[in-house]
Design a protein around this motif. Structure first.
Motif, short mmCIF file in Angstrom:
data_model
loop_
_atom_site.label_atom_id
_atom_site.label_comp_id
_atom_site.label_asym_id
_atom_site.label_seq_id
_atom_site.Cartn_x
_atom_site.Cartn_y
_atom_site.Cartn_z
N ALA A 16 68.32 -93.28 -9.54
CA ALA A 16 69.37 -94.26 -9.81
C ALA A 16 70.04 -94.65 -8.49
O ALA A 16 70.02 -93.88 -7.53
CB ALA A 16 70.40 -93.66 -10.75
N GLY A 17 70.63 -95.84 -8.45
CA GLY A 17 71.28 -96.31 -7.23
C GLY A 17 70.37 -97.26 -6.48
O GLY A 17 69.59 -98.00 -7.09
N GLY A 18 70.46 -97.24 -5.16
CA GLY A 18 69.70 -98.17 -4.31
C GLY A 18 68.20 -98.16 -4.55
O GLY A 18 67.58 -99.22 -4.57
N SER A 21 67.57 -100.21 -7.52
CA SER A 21 67.81 -101.63 -7.21
C SER A 21 66.61 -102.23 -6.49
O SER A 21 66.19 -103.35 -6.79
CB SER A 21 69.04 -101.80 -6.32
OG SER A 21 70.15 -101.14 -6.87
N GLU A 22 66.08 -101.48 -5.53
CA GLU A 22 64.92 -101.99 -4.78
C GLU A 22 63.71 -102.14 -5.70
O GLU A 22 63.00 -103.13 -5.64
CB GLU A 22 64.59 -101.06 -3.61
CG GLU A 22 65.59 -101.18 -2.48
CD GLU A 22 65.23 -100.31 -1.28
OE1 GLU A 22 64.45 -100.76 -0.44
OE2 GLU A 22 65.75 -99.19 -1.20
N VAL A 43 72.72 -95.16 -16.28
CA VAL A 43 73.35 -96.39 -15.79
C VAL A 43 72.34 -97.52 -15.63
O VAL A 43 72.62 -98.67 -15.94
CB VAL A 43 74.07 -96.12 -14.43
CG1 VAL A 43 74.64 -97.40 -13.84
CG2 VAL A 43 75.18 -95.10 -14.62
N GLU A 59 68.76 -85.62 -12.13
CA GLU A 59 68.82 -85.94 -10.70
C GLU A 59 68.62 -84.64 -9.91
O GLU A 59 69.10 -83.59 -10.33
CB GLU A 59 70.20 -86.53 -10.40
CG GLU A 59 70.48 -86.86 -8.95
CD GLU A 59 69.91 -88.20 -8.53
OE1 GLU A 59 68.95 -88.19 -7.75
OE2 GLU A 59 70.42 -89.24 -8.98
N ILE B 9 77.63 -92.57 -8.13
CA ILE B 9 76.96 -91.29 -8.35
C ILE B 9 77.70 -90.13 -7.67
O ILE B 9 77.89 -89.08 -8.24
CB ILE B 9 75.48 -91.37 -7.91
CG1 ILE B 9 74.79 -92.48 -8.73
CG2 ILE B 9 74.76 -90.05 -8.17
CD1 ILE B 9 73.49 -92.96 -8.17
N ILE B 51 83.79 -97.18 -13.19
CA ILE B 51 82.46 -97.82 -13.20
C ILE B 51 82.51 -99.18 -13.89
O ILE B 51 83.23 -99.36 -14.87
CB ILE B 51 81.42 -96.87 -13.84
CG1 ILE B 51 80.01 -97.44 -13.71
CG2 ILE B 51 81.74 -96.57 -15.29
CD1 ILE B 51 78.92 -96.41 -13.97
N GLY B 72 75.41 -98.07 1.07
CA GLY B 72 74.30 -97.85 0.14
C GLY B 72 73.47 -99.12 -0.01
O GLY B 72 73.99 -100.23 0.10
N VAL B 73 72.19 -98.92 -0.29
CA VAL B 73 71.28 -100.05 -0.41
C VAL B 73 71.68 -100.99 -1.54
O VAL B 73 71.59 -102.20 -1.41
CB VAL B 73 69.82 -99.55 -0.58
CG1 VAL B 73 68.90 -100.67 -1.01
CG2 VAL B 73 69.33 -98.93 0.71
N GLY B 74 72.14 -100.41 -2.66
CA GLY B 74 72.54 -101.25 -3.80
C GLY B 74 73.62 -102.24 -3.40
O GLY B 74 73.54 -103.43 -3.74
N LEU B 77 72.28 -104.85 -0.93
CA LEU B 77 71.40 -105.77 -1.64
C LEU B 77 72.22 -106.85 -2.36
O LEU B 77 71.97 -108.04 -2.20
CB LEU B 77 70.57 -104.97 -2.65
CG LEU B 77 69.38 -105.65 -3.27
CD1 LEU B 77 68.20 -105.58 -2.31
CD2 LEU B 77 68.98 -104.98 -4.57
#
Lengths: 156, 176
Positions: A16-18, A21-22, A43, A59, B9, B51, B72-74, B77
């Protein structure tokens, strides 16, 4: 052609997270195939569910060996049940485990290293590399530095 | 309005606190709305939620004058995709904000390329916030279609192999 593609099962894995998203930016590559997702938080579940079945596993990271084992067991169950023909992952720990298990079960494995790793391949990427048939970095200079690592553009 | 987001997170109290203190010190005069995730520190000077769902998150980004976030990448992006000015502060292992310093390299690289501003410590935050008003980010075009194309090619290869296996199996069956 369409029928044939639906017989091909693609496993998509991302924490989860980046990482997730990628992965979701690459949606057009798995269109038309039978897909399932492995991720680490509810999420992102809803977004992934539009594309296929979603499994949420605990996780974990390399500092939590027991949790890694638990995640490995969860992933193994999923791989045995789904029998993917291909595994595509953007990392991190869960991607590494799915790359390993995918390879073990005879699937072709593609690893896309996160854009975050601009100075070297990620640890999980380096660990997953022996199990991957295709390794992509998002930084051209890293493709030159590592043998059999390709650059095919950047997701972001 | 400034939108502050630190991911959902892991906590990132250091940044939430720094922004809160910057408001108190009137370094930040705009209203701030924050998604603070699992933060233990409860900000006193900004509206905050733990959230937001994706749609609400995107709306906050769109409505903000600029975004402050962890590296963070999210966050990178979404902000770059929506052509939003972004100030990033990387999470650091020494403050137990991440298992390693994986946010440092992208913060540096994206700042060098002119896509974002970066503050490497909260002491730098006030100065960077002042610079945000005159900051014009270099836009970055996603090449996700190219990466996806390479992966399609890869999966097509799997399809071709599977097709061959089926054909070979067929021949074997009929040879017997």
């Amino acid at each position: 052609m369409t029928d044939k593609q639906e017989n091909i099962r693609v496993g998509l894995a991302a924490s989860a997270g980046g990482h997730a998203s990628e992965l979701m930016k690459l949606a057009r590559c798995w269109k038309g195939y039978d897909c399932f997702f492995v991720t680490t938080s509810r999420v992102v579940e809803r977004q992934m569910a539009q594309h296929g079945r979603v499994y949420v596993v605990p996780e974990s990271n390399r500092r939590q060996p027991l949790r890694i084992l638990r995640t490995l067991a969860c992933c193994a169950k999923i791989v045995i049940k789904e029998r993917p023909d291909a595994v595509v992952t953007t990392g991190a720990a869960v991607g590494c485990l799915m790359a390993f298990l995918g390879n073990l079960s005879g699937a072709k494995v593609a690893w896309i290293d996160s854009i975050a790793n601009s100075e070297g391949l990620s640890l999980s990427g380096r660990l997953a590399r022996p199990f991957a048939d295709l390794v992509l970095t998002q930084w051209p200079e890293l493709a030159k530095r590592y043998k059999s690592v390709e650059y095919a553009g950047h997701v972001l | 309005m400034i939108f502050l987001t630190v991911g959902t997170i892991f906590p990132f109290d250091r940044l939430v606190r720094a922004v809160d203190e910057a408001i108190e010190a009137a370094v930040i005069t705009r209203p701030v709305f924050a998604q603070i995730g699992q933060a233990d520190y409860k900000p006193r000077h900004m509206e905050h939620v733990s959230i937001l769902d994706k749609r609400a998150f995107d709306r906050q980004v769109d409505e903000a004058d600029f975004v402050i976030s962890h590296a963070g990448v999210g966050s990178l992006l979404i902000a770059l995709e929506r052509r939003k000015r972004l100030l990033v502060v990387p999470r650091m292992r020494r403050y137990k904000e991440a298992v390693n310093d994986h946010q440092l390299a992208p913060a540096r690289r994206f700042a060098e390329l002119g896509h974002v501003l970066a503050a490497y410590d909260c002491d730098e935050l006030p100065q960077r916030v002042r610079e945000m008003d005159s900051f014009t980010p270099v836009s970055r075009e996603s090449q996700a279609y190219r990466v996806a194309q390479r992966l399609s090619q890869f999966i097509d290869g799997v399809v071709a192999d599977a097709g061959r296996d089926v054909a070979e199996g067929f021949h074997r069956t009929h040879a017997m």
